[in-house]
Design a protein around this motif. Structure first.
Motif, mmCIF file in Angstrom:
data_model
loop_
_atom_site.group_PDB
_atom_site.id
_atom_site.type_symbol
_atom_site.label_atom_id
_atom_site.label_comp_id
_atom_site.label_asym_id
_atom_site.label_seq_id
_atom_site.Cartn_x
_atom_site.Cartn_y
_atom_site.Cartn_z
ATOM 1 N N GLY A 178 0.816 -1.204 0.000
ATOM 2 C CA GLY A 178 0.000 0.000 0.000
ATOM 3 C C GLY A 178 0.849 1.252 0.000
ATOM 4 N N VAL A 179 0.235 2.336 -0.431
ATOM 5 C CA VAL A 179 0.883 3.638 -0.430
ATOM 6 C C VAL A 179 -0.039 4.590 0.326
ATOM 7 C CG1 VAL A 179 1.831 5.497 -1.824
ATOM 8 C CG2 VAL A 179 1.920 3.144 -2.690
ATOM 9 N N GLU A 180 0.441 5.075 1.471
ATOM 10 C CA GLU A 180 -0.320 6.037 2.259
ATOM 11 C C GLU A 180 0.266 7.419 1.981
ATOM 12 O OE1 GLU A 180 -1.966 6.590 6.774
ATOM 13 O OE2 GLU A 180 -0.030 5.628 6.502
ATOM 14 N N ILE A 181 -0.569 8.324 1.473
ATOM 15 C CA ILE A 181 -0.116 9.645 1.059
ATOM 16 C C ILE A 181 -0.744 10.694 1.967
ATOM 17 C CG2 ILE A 181 -0.029 11.286 -0.862
ATOM 18 C CD1 ILE A 181 -0.436 8.824 -2.736
ATOM 19 N N GLU A 182 0.087 11.592 2.458
ATOM 20 C CA GLU A 182 -0.404 12.653 3.332
ATOM 21 C C GLU A 182 -1.313 13.600 2.539
ATOM 22 O OE1 GLU A 182 0.127 12.965 6.695
ATOM 23 O OE2 GLU A 182 1.078 11.002 6.505
ATOM 24 N N PRO A 183 -2.332 14.178 3.195
ATOM 25 C CA PRO A 183 -3.226 15.124 2.514
ATOM 26 C C PRO A 183 -2.438 16.300 1.921
ATOM 27 C CG PRO A 183 -4.095 14.535 4.674
ATOM 28 C CD PRO A 183 -2.710 13.970 4.594
ATOM 29 N N GLY A 184 -2.912 16.764 0.792
ATOM 30 C CA GLY A 184 -2.304 17.923 0.156
ATOM 31 C C GLY A 184 -1.154 17.603 -0.787
ATOM 32 N N LEU A 243 1.686 11.832 -8.630
ATOM 33 C CA LEU A 243 3.154 11.873 -8.620
ATOM 34 C C LEU A 243 3.719 10.851 -7.639
ATOM 35 C CD1 LEU A 243 5.868 13.090 -9.438
ATOM 36 C CD2 LEU A 243 5.503 14.841 -7.685
ATOM 37 N N ILE A 244 3.163 10.790 -6.442
ATOM 38 C CA ILE A 244 3.644 9.843 -5.436
ATOM 39 C C ILE A 244 3.458 8.410 -5.925
ATOM 40 C CG2 ILE A 244 3.345 8.983 -3.080
ATOM 41 C CD1 ILE A 244 4.596 11.787 -3.189
#
Length: 75
Positions: free
Chosen positions: A50-56, A61-62
């Motif tokens: 999984g890839v957890e991406i911070e808000p904003g 791109l991530i």
């Protein structure tokens, strides 16, 4: 094995990737703070991570960075 990679995008802050790329256990940082985390520990399904991406953050791109690292590491 710990890896360290740098992502440079014109007119954007550089990103650092730290952790174990081969085992899909790493963090992506920008300007000294974590902006995403990649991990297999959240899943019991083989060959899944999984890839957890911070808000904003730029999600596309991530995810592209994570996919590119996966391709380079397992090619």
């Amino acid at each position: 094995m710990r890896d360290k990679w740098k992502v440079e995008i014109p007119e954007e802050p550089d990103m650092e990737i730290k952790g174990n790329i081969l085992d899909h256990e790493y963090e992506i940082e920008s300007e000294g703070r974590k902006i995403a985390e990649v991990s297999k520990k959240w899943f019991r399904i083989r060959d899944s991570y999984g890839v957890e991406i911070e808000p904003g953050q730029d999600n596309a791109l991530i995810l592209a960075i994570a996919a590119s690292l996966d391709q380079m590491a397992h090619d």
